[in-house]
Design an enzyme around this catalytic site. Sequence first.
Site, PDB file in Angstrom:
ATOM      1  N   CYS A 142      26.868 -21.403  38.867  1.00 11.61           N
ATOM      2  CA  CYS A 142      27.600 -20.932  37.770  1.00 11.61           C
ATOM      3  C   CYS A 142      27.787 -22.149  36.785  1.00 11.61           C
ATOM      4  O   CYS A 142      27.012 -22.977  36.826  1.00 11.61           O
ATOM      5  CB  CYS A 142      28.976 -20.399  38.257  1.00 11.61           C
ATOM      6  SG  CYS A 142      29.909 -21.620  38.983  1.00 11.61           S
ATOM      7  N   ASN A 175      31.007 -24.688  38.596  1.00  6.93           N
ATOM      8  CA  ASN A 175      30.856 -24.710  40.261  1.00  6.93           C
ATOM      9  C   ASN A 175      32.342 -25.069  40.974  1.00  6.93           C
ATOM     10  O   ASN A 175      32.218 -25.791  41.974  1.00  6.93           O
ATOM     11  CB  ASN A 175      29.941 -26.165  40.559  1.00  6.93           C
ATOM     12  CG  ASN A 175      29.468 -26.185  42.150  1.00  6.93           C
ATOM     13  OD1 ASN A 175      29.336 -27.248  42.554  1.00  6.93           O
ATOM     14  ND2 ASN A 175      29.276 -24.820  42.656  1.00  6.93           N
ATOM     15  N   CYS A 223      34.351 -22.039  40.481  1.00  5.28           N
ATOM     16  CA  CYS A 223      34.901 -20.756  40.570  1.00  5.28           C
ATOM     17  C   CYS A 223      33.915 -19.864  41.260  1.00  5.28           C
ATOM     18  O   CYS A 223      34.122 -19.530  42.565  1.00  5.28           O
ATOM     19  CB  CYS A 223      35.672 -20.274  39.411  1.00  5.28           C
ATOM     20  SG  CYS A 223      36.886 -20.985  38.316  1.00  5.28           S
ATOM     21  N   ARG A 224      33.092 -19.403  40.656  1.00  4.74           N
ATOM     22  CA  ARG A 224      32.182 -18.285  41.043  1.00  4.74           C
ATOM     23  C   ARG A 224      31.073 -18.495  42.016  1.00  4.74           C
ATOM     24  O   ARG A 224      31.218 -18.163  43.110  1.00  4.74           O
ATOM     25  CB  ARG A 224      31.408 -17.537  39.839  1.00  4.74           C
ATOM     26  CG  ARG A 224      32.476 -16.591  38.937  1.00  4.74           C
ATOM     27  CD  ARG A 224      31.490 -16.509  37.519  1.00  4.74           C
ATOM     28  NE  ARG A 224      31.390 -17.837  36.861  1.00  4.74           N
ATOM     29  CZ  ARG A 224      30.927 -17.933  35.568  1.00  4.74           C
ATOM     30  NH1 ARG A 224      30.451 -16.655  35.287  1.00  4.74           N
ATOM     31  NH2 ARG A 224      30.836 -18.700  35.070  1.00  4.74           N
ATOM     32  N   SER A 225      30.446 -19.519  41.672  1.00 11.02           N
ATOM     33  CA  SER A 225      29.493 -20.101  42.856  1.00 11.02           C
ATOM     34  C   SER A 225      29.963 -20.681  44.220  1.00 11.02           C
ATOM     35  O   SER A 225      29.338 -20.204  45.251  1.00 11.02           O
ATOM     36  CB  SER A 225      28.376 -20.839  42.114  1.00 11.02           C
ATOM     37  OG  SER A 225      29.091 -22.365  41.637  1.00 11.02           O
ATOM     38  N   ASP A 237      33.400 -14.825  34.021  1.00 15.20           N
ATOM     39  CA  ASP A 237      34.130 -15.950  34.207  1.00 15.20           C
ATOM     40  C   ASP A 237      35.296 -15.975  34.356  1.00 15.20           C
ATOM     41  O   ASP A 237      35.944 -15.418  33.436  1.00 15.20           O
ATOM     42  CB  ASP A 237      33.581 -17.083  33.134  1.00 15.20           C
ATOM     43  CG  ASP A 237      33.963 -18.149  33.331  1.00 15.20           C
ATOM     44  OD1 ASP A 237      34.708 -18.729  34.011  1.00 15.20           O
ATOM     45  OD2 ASP A 237      33.510 -19.314  32.325  1.00 15.20           O
TER      46      ASP A 237
HETATM   47  P1  4NP Z   1      32.798 -21.179  37.199  1.00 19.03           P
HETATM   48  O1  4NP Z   1      33.976 -21.191  36.143  1.00 19.03           O
HETATM   49  O2  4NP Z   1      31.649 -21.280  36.276  1.00 19.03           O
HETATM   50  O3  4NP Z   1      32.652 -19.945  38.054  1.00 19.03           O
HETATM   51  O4  4NP Z   1      33.031 -22.205  37.960  1.00 19.03           O
HETATM   52  C1  4NP Z   1      34.188 -22.234  35.123  1.00 19.03           C
HETATM   53  C2  4NP Z   1      34.904 -23.449  35.433  1.00 19.03           C
HETATM   54  C3  4NP Z   1      35.351 -24.357  34.650  1.00 19.03           C
HETATM   55  C4  4NP Z   1      34.746 -24.037  33.278  1.00 19.03           C
HETATM   56  C5  4NP Z   1      34.115 -22.831  32.704  1.00 19.03           C
HETATM   57  C6  4NP Z   1      34.161 -22.095  34.039  1.00 19.03           C
HETATM   58  N1  4NP Z   1      35.020 -25.145  32.367  1.00 19.03           N
HETATM   59  O5  4NP Z   1      34.827 -25.116  31.291  1.00 19.03           O
HETATM   60  O6  4NP Z   1      35.636 -26.280  32.721  1.00 19.03           O
END
Ligand code: 4NP
Length: 156
Positions: free
Chosen positions: A8, A11, A13-15, A123
Amino acid sequence: MKKILFVCLGNICRSPLAEAIFNKKLENEGLSVKLMADSAGTSDYHIGENPDPRTIEIAQKHQTLIYHKGQQFKKHHQEEFDYLIAMDRSNLENMIREMGENPSKLILMRDFDPKGKGEDVPDPYFGGANGFENVYQILDRSLDEFLNFLKEKHDL
Ligand code: 4NP
């Protein structure tokens, strides 16, 4: 051993949630010796960090162990992993940019979602707790289909 990398943006949340849910399914089916999962983010924002507290909370709510330290997706992962699973189109494009090509092992997670084929895993980072439950449900059913696909394809 087939190796799967979930990717994602951050790294956190989703992945890592996909990795944790998938590993639980592997444990439940005795497939941990044949398949392994890891995760990475296309950004460098959260390298070395634990998953977001909301990710840990939703995993625990669903009796799913989660343990991961953030790492950035790099070109070399392409050689190390048999499947690269992108959470959304933007991740997919960033991965292609990093690799310099679009290998057949690069797949969108929701290509396996019976209820939303080809859509993005949304997201949840800037939203509320409900977004995390939604992501959990999407991943849980998509990963069931993905695991069925792997079992059939590799005779597991
Ligand atoms: P992820 O979510 O891609 O599912 O881990 C996010 C986590 C952090 C950020 C964006 C999306 N960020 O902008 O810090």
